[in-house]
Design a protein around this motif. Sequence first.
Motif, PDB file in Angstrom:
ATOM      1  N   ASP A  15       6.595  11.505  -3.893  1.00 41.24           N
ATOM      2  CA  ASP A  15       6.022  12.155  -2.707  1.00 41.24           C
ATOM      3  C   ASP A  15       6.523  11.382  -1.488  1.00 41.24           C
ATOM      4  OD1 ASP A  15       4.506  12.945  -0.517  1.00 41.24           O
ATOM      5  OD2 ASP A  15       2.654  13.162  -1.669  1.00 41.24           O
ATOM      6  N   SER A  68      -0.739   6.891  12.297  1.00 42.79           N
ATOM      7  CA  SER A  68      -1.343   7.419  11.095  1.00 42.79           C
ATOM      8  C   SER A  68      -2.839   7.154  11.209  1.00 42.79           C
ATOM      9  CB  SER A  68      -0.759   6.679   9.894  1.00 42.79           C
ATOM     10  OG  SER A  68      -0.822   7.504   8.776  1.00 42.79           O
ATOM     11  N   ALA A 103       0.837  -1.205   0.000  1.00 45.00           N
ATOM     12  CA  ALA A 103       0.000   0.000   0.000  1.00 45.00           C
ATOM     13  C   ALA A 103       0.867   1.248   0.000  1.00 45.00           C
ATOM     14  CB  ALA A 103      -0.915   0.012   1.213  1.00 45.00           C
ATOM     15  N   PHE A 104       2.171   1.049   0.160  1.00 46.64           N
ATOM     16  CA  PHE A 104       3.081   2.189   0.174  1.00 46.64           C
ATOM     17  C   PHE A 104       3.605   2.407  -1.240  1.00 46.64           C
ATOM     18  CE2 PHE A 104       7.138   4.240   0.441  1.00 46.64           C
ATOM     19  CZ  PHE A 104       6.925   5.227   1.367  1.00 46.64           C
ATOM     20  N   ASN A 105       3.611   3.658  -1.682  1.00 41.28           N
ATOM     21  CA  ASN A 105       4.109   3.947  -3.023  1.00 41.28           C
ATOM     22  C   ASN A 105       4.751   5.328  -3.059  1.00 41.28           C
ATOM     23  OD1 ASN A 105       4.556   4.508  -5.691  1.00 41.28           O
ATOM     24  ND2 ASN A 105       2.557   3.755  -6.397  1.00 41.28           N
ATOM     25  N   HIS A 153      -6.457  11.133   3.754  1.00 43.24           N
ATOM     26  CA  HIS A 153      -5.237  11.418   2.983  1.00 43.24           C
ATOM     27  C   HIS A 153      -4.310  10.228   2.733  1.00 43.24           C
ATOM     28  CE1 HIS A 153      -3.783  11.296   6.999  1.00 43.24           C
ATOM     29  NE2 HIS A 153      -2.561  11.645   6.684  1.00 43.24           N
ATOM     30  N   GLU A 192      -6.866  12.431  10.673  1.00 40.34           N
ATOM     31  CA  GLU A 192      -5.928  13.551  10.714  1.00 40.34           C
ATOM     32  C   GLU A 192      -6.206  14.599   9.653  1.00 40.34           C
ATOM     33  OE1 GLU A 192      -1.764  12.340  11.016  1.00 40.34           O
ATOM     34  OE2 GLU A 192      -2.589  10.441  11.735  1.00 40.34           O
ATOM     35  N   ARG A 193      -6.346  14.109   8.424  1.00 36.91           N
ATOM     36  CA  ARG A 193      -6.643  15.042   7.335  1.00 36.91           C
ATOM     37  C   ARG A 193      -7.672  14.389   6.423  1.00 36.91           C
ATOM     38  NH1 ARG A 193      -1.486  16.188   4.388  1.00 36.91           N
ATOM     39  NH2 ARG A 193      -0.369  14.816   5.803  1.00 36.91           N
ATOM     40  N   ASP A 245       7.057   4.651  10.034  1.00 32.65           N
ATOM     41  CA  ASP A 245       6.304   5.391   9.028  1.00 32.65           C
ATOM     42  C   ASP A 245       5.922   4.508   7.846  1.00 32.65           C
ATOM     43  OD1 ASP A 245       5.285   7.902   9.083  1.00 32.65           O
ATOM     44  OD2 ASP A 245       7.173   8.906   8.631  1.00 32.65           O
ATOM     45  N   LEU A 273      -3.808   7.228   0.542  1.00 32.25           N
ATOM     46  CA  LEU A 273      -4.410   6.709  -0.689  1.00 32.25           C
ATOM     47  C   LEU A 273      -3.981   5.275  -0.950  1.00 32.25           C
ATOM     48  CD1 LEU A 273      -3.847   9.837  -2.979  1.00 32.25           C
ATOM     49  CD2 LEU A 273      -5.925   9.229  -1.701  1.00 32.25           C
ATOM     50  N   ALA A 278       4.860  10.541   3.366  1.00 32.38           N
ATOM     51  CA  ALA A 278       4.517   9.505   4.340  1.00 32.38           C
ATOM     52  C   ALA A 278       5.713   9.081   5.177  1.00 32.38           C
ATOM     53  CB  ALA A 278       3.920   8.289   3.625  1.00 32.38           C
ATOM     54  N   LYS A 335       8.826  12.605   7.838  1.00 27.42           N
ATOM     55  CA  LYS A 335       8.853  12.886   9.277  1.00 27.42           C
ATOM     56  C   LYS A 335       9.577  11.786  10.044  1.00 27.42           C
ATOM     57  CE  LYS A 335       4.370  15.019   9.336  1.00 27.42           C
ATOM     58  NZ  LYS A 335       3.050  14.640   9.845  1.00 27.42           N
TER      59      LYS A 335
HETATM   60  P1  ADP Z   1       0.699  12.140   8.319  1.00 28.91           P
HETATM   61  O1  ADP Z   1       1.689  11.781   9.369  1.00 28.91           O
HETATM   62  O2  ADP Z   1       0.851  13.512   7.757  1.00 28.91           O
HETATM   63  O3  ADP Z   1      -0.705  11.748   8.638  1.00 28.91           O
HETATM   64  P2  ADP Z   1       1.286   9.793   6.787  1.00 28.91           P
HETATM   65  O4  ADP Z   1       2.596   9.310   7.287  1.00 28.91           O
HETATM   66  O5  ADP Z   1       0.080   9.015   7.140  1.00 28.91           O
HETATM   67  O6  ADP Z   1       1.121  11.324   7.078  1.00 28.91           O
HETATM   68  O7  ADP Z   1       1.377   9.903   5.211  1.00 28.91           O
HETATM   69  C1  ADP Z   1       0.369  10.527   4.455  1.00 28.91           C
HETATM   70  C2  ADP Z   1       0.989  11.328   3.342  1.00 28.91           C
HETATM   71  O8  ADP Z   1       1.780  10.456   2.529  1.00 28.91           O
HETATM   72  C3  ADP Z   1      -0.044  11.916   2.412  1.00 28.91           C
HETATM   73  O9  ADP Z   1      -0.349  13.225   2.783  1.00 28.91           O
HETATM   74  C4  ADP Z   1       0.644  11.869   1.056  1.00 28.91           C
HETATM   75  O10 ADP Z   1       1.540  12.950   0.889  1.00 28.91           O
HETATM   76  C5  ADP Z   1       1.461  10.601   1.146  1.00 28.91           C
HETATM   77  N1  ADP Z   1       0.745   9.383   0.769  1.00 28.91           N
HETATM   78  C6  ADP Z   1      -0.592   9.166   0.695  1.00 28.91           C
HETATM   79  N2  ADP Z   1      -0.860   7.888   0.358  1.00 28.91           N
HETATM   80  C7  ADP Z   1       0.342   7.265   0.245  1.00 28.91           C
HETATM   81  C8  ADP Z   1       0.736   5.940  -0.083  1.00 28.91           C
HETATM   82  N3  ADP Z   1      -0.155   4.995  -0.341  1.00 28.91           N
HETATM   83  N4  ADP Z   1       2.064   5.663  -0.133  1.00 28.91           N
HETATM   84  C9  ADP Z   1       2.978   6.612   0.127  1.00 28.91           C
HETATM   85  N5  ADP Z   1       2.667   7.886   0.439  1.00 28.91           N
HETATM   86  C10 ADP Z   1       1.368   8.215   0.503  1.00 28.91           C
END
Ligand code: ADP
Length: 316
Positions: free
Chosen positions: A146, A213, A88-90, A229, A217-218, A257, A231, A149, A152
């Motif tokens: 991106d 997560s 699910a991570f991309n 948020h 949150e958002r 993370d 996906l 995720a 941080k």
């Molecule tokens: P947060 O700590 O801000 O809640 P997360 O660690 O849960 O964030 O990561 C969510 C962020 O990661 C999204 O805002 C987006 O930028 C990115 N993201 C969303 N879906 C995925 C995914 N399936 N794989 C990797 N990154 C993602």
Amino acid sequence: MSDNRVYSYSAVLMGSPILLKLCSHDEAMASRVFQLIKRYEDLLTVNRAESQVMDINHAAGRHPVTVSRPVFQLIQCAKAASMVRDSAFNLAIGPLVKLWRIGFHGHSVPDAADIRARLALTRPQEVILDETTCSVFLQQPGMELDLGAIAKGYIADRVRDYLRQQQVEKALINLGGNVHTLGEWAIGLKKPFADAQALIGSLTVNGQSVVTSGTYERYFEQDGKRWHHILDPRSGYPLDNELDSVTVISTDSLDGDIWTTLLFGLGVEKGCAALRQRQDIDAIFVTKNRDIILSSPQRLRFAPLDSGYQVIDCTA
Ligand code: ADP
Ligand code: MG
């Protein structure tokens, strides 16, 4: 006599409130930590026109971009997590994140056709890495990394390393959902969709990272549904299952993370099965029907604080 006082320092960085707790009054240390966070944010962000990651995105479909070794290694690690079967991570999810705009102004549910078109631009195998030159090439024009995720988590680990190197024995850093610790701390786990102060439990850790997560949150609401948020890279829509949140306890926050996203994708049952193979990763799942599921009740020091939730273990 021991001094148990805790000194808190805060800042807003990476679009999140950042909290540092130290056991001695040390403004200079706090400001060095915030500087360090800012420096890494400048390298990794995709929410501004310029950063090393944005340089890669701007050159998509055109040419490889050489980045610094730490950025390269983080991307390498993110690609590996993305290439796991059914992950699910991309790391290449950028075009879809930009389309949804969740957490930013102007969000709405996109057209299915637009989602399909963007899905074709998110293939992690089309992120080409060259270790000898530390370069990254996105094969298709329109592709975007991106690292939102995991940035941080990565930065929380760098803060931990820095504090340790400064001989700090006890400290806590909270990067908006990513907590990292030196020494022993009790950490509150937020109650989903409740006010910020409400906790469902308290977790005691020593020197570990605690990453949460959550779908709360958002998100935004449209057509009677919540769109959050995280996906699903397979469908292009927010991950939709029984979970409200996942908390991962690990040595490194980067692993935490990555695993929160992986576990979100797996759901409780498959997630618990995956964690049985990993002694180094623990998780706490919180479901929509108010169950708190502990991956390892023997290892986790968790105290429930909300009688509306029931605690069960993974083997149940
Ligand atoms: P947060 O700590 O801000 O809640 P997360 O660690 O849960 O964030 O990561 C969510 C962020 O990661 C999204 O805002 C987006 O930028 C990115 N993201 C969303 N879906 C995925 C995914 N399936 N794989 C990797 N990154 C993602
Ligand atoms: Mg994460």
